[in-house]
Each structure stands twice: as C-alpha cells, then as structure tokens.
Write an enzyme that holds these catalytic residues in place. Structure first.
Site, PDB file in Angstrom:
ATOM      1  N   GLY A 121       0.783  -1.092  -0.098  1.00  0.00           N
ATOM      2  CA  GLY A 121      -0.195  -0.070   0.001  1.00  0.00           C
ATOM      3  C   GLY A 121       0.930   1.380   0.008  1.00  0.00           C
ATOM      4  O   GLY A 121       0.244   2.301  -0.237  1.00  0.00           O
ATOM      5  N   ASP A 122       2.281   1.258   0.188  1.00  0.00           N
ATOM      6  CA  ASP A 122       2.979   2.352   0.238  1.00  0.00           C
ATOM      7  C   ASP A 122       4.520   1.785  -0.090  1.00  0.00           C
ATOM      8  O   ASP A 122       5.383   2.204   0.659  1.00  0.00           O
ATOM      9  CB  ASP A 122       3.175   3.052   1.407  1.00  0.00           C
ATOM     10  CG  ASP A 122       3.586   4.490   1.438  1.00  0.00           C
ATOM     11  OD1 ASP A 122       3.813   4.966   0.508  1.00  0.00           O
ATOM     12  OD2 ASP A 122       4.063   5.106   2.703  1.00  0.00           O
ATOM     13  N   LEU A 123       4.515   1.049  -1.322  1.00  0.00           N
ATOM     14  CA  LEU A 123       5.856   0.443  -1.622  1.00  0.00           C
ATOM     15  C   LEU A 123       6.946   1.422  -2.197  1.00  0.00           C
ATOM     16  O   LEU A 123       7.377   1.126  -3.270  1.00  0.00           O
ATOM     17  CB  LEU A 123       5.474  -0.898  -2.169  1.00  0.00           C
ATOM     18  CG  LEU A 123       6.686  -1.838  -2.392  1.00  0.00           C
ATOM     19  CD1 LEU A 123       6.942  -2.450  -0.987  1.00  0.00           C
ATOM     20  CD2 LEU A 123       6.261  -3.032  -3.494  1.00  0.00           C
TER      21      LEU A 123
END
Length: 283
Positions: free
Chosen positions: A185-187
């Site tokens: 989700g926030d790579l």
C-alpha cells in the site's frame, strides 16, 4: 523543540544506554521514527495515528508468519503514555539496509538485480494473498476511495483542481475488484531496504506496513514506477510476466491517486501540513 528532546524521558526508558547523538529521526506521514542500532521507536504524529498503533502491531505479527521473501519489523514493546509529556509508542526491531537511490539504477547490472528481486518480492506477496491471512480485504477500495475524495476533499479544491481530480477518479470507477495479493500500500523506494553484496543490491526488508491489505498488486507496482520511473517499472513488469494491458491500465489509473491518497489520510488525521502537500496540485 526537537522530538529527541521533547521525548527524552520516554526514549531513555525505551532505549537505555543509547546516547542521543547515536539516534536518527525519520519523519513519515503517520509517525516519527527514532532509529537506534537494533530497534526503532515509532511515535505517532496525530491522535488518530496513536489510536492505530495496536492494530499496526497486530498486522506486523501476522506478516511475520508469512513467507514474503524479505524482512519485516517485529513488535518488541508497545504502550500508552505514562504522563502528560509522553506519547503512546511502538518499539520495533530494526530491519537492516537503506533505500536504493534512483541513480544507482543507471548501472544496468544493478537495475537487473534490483528488478529481479522486486519480482521475487511481489510474487511472494501474490502467493501470500491466497493463504487466508487475517489481513483486511480491500474489496471495493477504489470506488469507495473515489467517493470519499469527492465528499471530503473536493470542497477544499479549486474549480480547476476538482476537474483534474474528477478526471483521475473517473478512471477508478471502472477498475475491477482484484483481491489476490498482500498489498503493501506504500511500496515507495523509502520503504524498501537494501544492502550491498559484491557491488550489487540485495533486498533486505520492507518497512512501514500501515496500509497493508489483501488487494490489487497493481497498487504496489504503481508505487515502484512512481519511485524509479517507467523504464525500471517496465523491466519489472517484463521479468514478472505482468505486461498485459489489463495490468498496465490498472497501474496507470492507480498511479494518479497517490497525492489524493496522502491528502485524504491527512485530512482524516487532522494533519494540515500533509494535507496541504497532498493538495498542492489541486488548489
């Protein structure tokens, strides 16, 4: 007053014997992280982030049971504030390594090694998504996100900004519900850590799993592209066998939402600084 000075008593208790000049501080959207040699202390930036700390610890314990092919932080200690001058906290094991700088990928051998390991990581996330984990499922995520942006953020935008956001959100309305992978989700690059071995990067771990859910791997691929550009993303897609039109269309649609995702989270947390940054192109 800096975070180390403001939380001196708490940090001396959680990191006994560690001199302040041996600590570094990393500021994220939801937390400030104080980094020591073997552990990190997460201090929430808002009351909403503080309320989510127990859930964050529980998610990290679930991730520890999965074979993701990369290290993840492990909860070591958590607690509520002990006095008016202290914050709630979460102490995690420190994952070794550092983010890979974009200019390192100008070396084709480095780029190939990094891309291959991204494929291994993302394939592991897809495989783990079918294991019936206790992670939340993001079914209907993008249609709900579009509706929430229209309801909560549109009043904060200029007319031109609303028109731009509407063009971006319209693409989300037609996205299929894909819930086949563990999605970080926030790579972005700052959350993927590497160590150097024989002149080549080795992926050592992934941090900041606050947004993890079972969802569409296109979301993480979009973050890779946002960090390292379309050429590197194309290399990853080709190596992973993900270059089909359906995947690339989803990646393109999701990639336009990152600023709005930041702004929506910040709006709900009451974080005016992050909200203003996320809405920069919409005002």
């Amino acid at each position: 007053m800096g975070i180390l000075q403001a939380n001196r008593v708490l940090l001396s208790r959680l990191l006994p014997g560690v001199e302040p000049d041996r600590l570094t501080v990393r500021r994220g959207q939801f937390h400030q992280v104080v980094i020591a040699s073997d552990r990190v202390v997460c201090l929430p930036r808002t009351a909403a982030a503080a309320a989510r700390l127990p859930h964050r610890a529980a998610v990290l314990r679930v991730l520890a049971e999965l074979d993701l092919g990369a290290g993840t932080p492990q909860p070591l200690c958590e607690g509520n504030a002990q006095g008016a001058d202290e914050l709630p906290f979460l102490v995690l094991s420190r994952v070794p390594g550092a983010p890979l700088e974009a200019d390192a990928l100008e070396n084709s051998e480095v780029a190939e090694a990094a891309a291959a390991q991204y494929v291994t990581l993302l394939s592991g996330l897809v495989g783990a998504g079918g294991d019936g984990t206790a992670l939340p499922t993001s079914q209907g995520r993008w249609r709900q996100f579009a509706a929430d942006v229209r309801a909560e953020l549109s009043p904060l935008m200029s007319e031109r900004g609303r028109q731009q956001a509407e063009r971006e959100l319209a693409a989300l309305d037609s996205l299929p519900d894909v819930t086949e992978a563990v999605v970080h989700g926030d790579l972005g690059a700052e959350n993927v850590l590497w160590v150097c071995e024989d002149g080549l990067p080795r992926l050592s771990g992934v941090i900041d799993w606050d947004e993890v859910a079972i969802g569409d791997p296109a979301e993480d691929l979009a973050a890779v592209g946002a960090s390292y550009g379309k050429d590197f993303l194309s290399r990853v897609l080709t190596l992973g066998g993900w270059s089909d039109e359906k995947m690339t269309t989803r990646i393109a649609a999701i990639a336009t939402t990152f600023a709005l995702q930041q702004a929506l989270s910040a709006h709900r947390d009451g974080d005016e600084e992050e909200l203003a940054d996320g809405l920069t192109g919409y005002r």
